[in-house]
Design an enzyme around this catalytic site. Structure first.
Site, PDB file in Angstrom:
ATOM      1  CG  ASP A 339      52.829  39.461  43.512  1.00  0.00           C
ATOM      2  OD1 ASP A 339      52.504  40.010  42.441  1.00  0.00           O
ATOM      3  OD2 ASP A 339      53.986  39.491  43.962  1.00  0.00           O
ATOM      4  CG  LEU A 340      47.968  34.366  41.524  1.00  0.00           C
ATOM      5  CD1 LEU A 340      46.629  33.829  41.029  1.00  0.00           C
ATOM      6  CD2 LEU A 340      48.820  33.225  42.057  1.00  0.00           C
TER       7      LEU A 340
END
Length: 496
Positions: A339-340
């Protein structure tokens, strides 16, 4: 109660038909309702007990629109179940902009924002980033809703052409209605459920193993729970961040457990670590908590403060280099983040204001087994992450590996140095042709190197070992070609 539920289902079936009630049907419905309520009364309950529903009762997995034909059944159903049906056209992005229809059954007393939060939580999309339209049952006569003015209104107060029926378009791509409609099924099961947060007022004291911490203010809320700014009760100058996660019986492990494990593993990876330090942790009867180093503004907030909502090229590339270092350190220990995004990176405070920290490991995954060998990929992997920055493999429900984190990193790098929002909406098309040239419009000095980075990441496979040094060198060359250095002051340092 079973009889009443059965009666309600009968009503729904009858409602699907536009045929008028016969005298026999009307009498049958009336008799069934009276008998159901009588049965309920004999059990010591009343019809009002049926109204003690949660604000958001449930989200149907059926994508067929519910009938909105007549109020002849609605008046009967409302006696039994105090609900309103919200039909929603959901505008989302996955390999192109698409639409899906779904239905939400909820309490009449729920607010529009509560309805929106339920939809957004199911879809793992931030509620504050969407536009909402009210419309008729054919999705026409659209009127955009000002959520600041209308968001707190209860659903029963929102005008409707049919009793207990509301129709909305929830647009997360912010392109509706200027694009052709394509309907596509969306896997609700792949989305995470909305978490119930634990809320504390300012001044509340939480005792840990190494001290007592006083709540100063709420910093934010996410899928894991809430984050508070706290201070040590014995020394108010010692400020920290505290993550709080509500205990849930159906969950075996705390999400914070993964975060703690990762932070302990990577703490000493570099002199200026990109991971916050752990101060304290513990659990209470109803929640878990983690006290950690306090950091500054997120990269998303810092970028939005810029006059043109974009970093200068030296700052964008320099920050991207640190972001990739954090990802590399995480991968060294066998984890992928999944979940960058700019909101999950932040700058430090005081003498650490130049250091970039990576945050939130709530959906991180161990991609190697106990022997440190890459796990065999699953046949199908649920969507994890944020739509805007998710890799192509993630959109296709393919198992993720380090190369997918790198692809997400590349998208967030572009997000910091370009104003072209369309970058995130043409992920496949931007790889070639005219759209690729437009992708780097305004970045001519760095176009060649940034193109090479994209080509390199695209060449990687699930089992590939990423050459981070190669990417760092290209970033350095891109910055040099722009007449700058990765060591130049960042934009927010110049503002101080």
């Amino acid at each position: 109660m079973a009889r009443l539920i059965d009666f309600t289902l009968q009503c729904k079936i009858l409602e699907e038909s536009d045929k008028p009630f016969s005298a026999e049907t009307a009498k049958l419905v009336s008799d069934e309702l009276n008998q159901a309520l009588l049965d309920l009364h004999k059990r010591g309950s009343s019809s009002s007990s049926l109204r003690s529903r949660t604000p958001i009762a449930r989200i149907s997995e059926s994508f067929e629109p519910l009938a909105t034909s007549s109020s002849r059944i609605s008046s009967i159903m409302d006696v039994a179940v105090d609900t309103v049906i919200c039909r929603v056209m959901f505008v989302f992005y996955t390999n192109g902009i698409q639409y899906t229809k779904c239905s939400l059954e909820t309490s009449q007393a729920a607010t529009l924002k509560e309805m929106l939060r339920a939809i957004s939580a199911k879809a793992r999309r931030p509620a504050q980033l969407c536009r909402v339209f009210s419309c008729d049952k054919l999705w026409g006569k659209r009127k955009e809703i000002d959520l600041h003015e209308t968001g707190k209104k209860r659903l029963m107060e929102i005008p409707s052409t049919k009793p207990n029926r509301l129709n909305f378009i929830v647009d997360y791509v912010n392109k509706f209605p200027f694009i052709p409609i394509r309907f596509s099924p969306l896997e609700w099961s792949s989305m995470s459920e909305e978490e119930e947060d634990v809320h504390f007022p300012a001044g509340h004291v939480i005792e840990g193993g190494h001290g007592k911490y006083v709540i100063e203010k709420l910093l934010g809320e996410g899928g894991f729970g809430a984050v508070y700014k706290v201070y040590d009760q014995s020394d108010k100058t010692k400020l920290y961040a505290m993550k709080v996660e509500k205990k849930k019986e159906e969950r075996k492990d705390s999400k914070l457990k993964m975060e703690i494990a990762i932070l302990k593993l990577v703490a000493n990876e570099r002199k200026d670590s990109h991971f916050t330090s752990i101060v304290d942790r513990g659990k209470k009867d109803t929640y878990f908590f983690l006290v950690m180093q306090l950091v500054g503004k997120s990269l998303a907030d810092l970028k939005n403060k810029r006059p043109d909502k974009v970093f200068s090229l030296p700052t964008g590339l320099g920050v991207s280099c640190q972001c990739l270092e954090a990802v590399e350190d995480l991968h060294k220990h066998g984890f992928i983040h999944r979940d960058l995004k700019p909101a999950n990176y932040a700058c430090g405070l005081a003498d650490k204001k130049r250091v970039v920290y990576i945050l939130d490991f709530g959906i991180a995954r161990k991609y190697v087994n106990k022997d440190n060998v890459l796990k065999t990929p699953r046949e199908k992997a649920r969507f994890k992450g944020t739509v805007k920055f998710a890799s192509l493999a993630c959109h296709r429900n393919i198992e993720l590996s380090p190369k997918d984190d790198c692809e997400s990193w590349y998208y967030l790098m572009l997000d910091r140095i370009t104003q072209r929002e369309a970058v995130m909406q043409c992920k496949e098309d931007c790889r070639r042709g005219e759209k690729r040239a437009k992708l780097f419009d305004g970045l001519k000095s760095a176009e060649m190197e940034l193109g090479k980075i994209m080509d390199y990441i695209d060449s990687q496979q699930y089992y590939s070992k990423v050459d981070y040094t190669f990417i760092y060198e290209l970033l350095k060359v891109a910055c040099t070609n722009a007449g700058a250095s990765l060591d130049d002051k960042y934009d927010w340092e110049k503002d101080d």
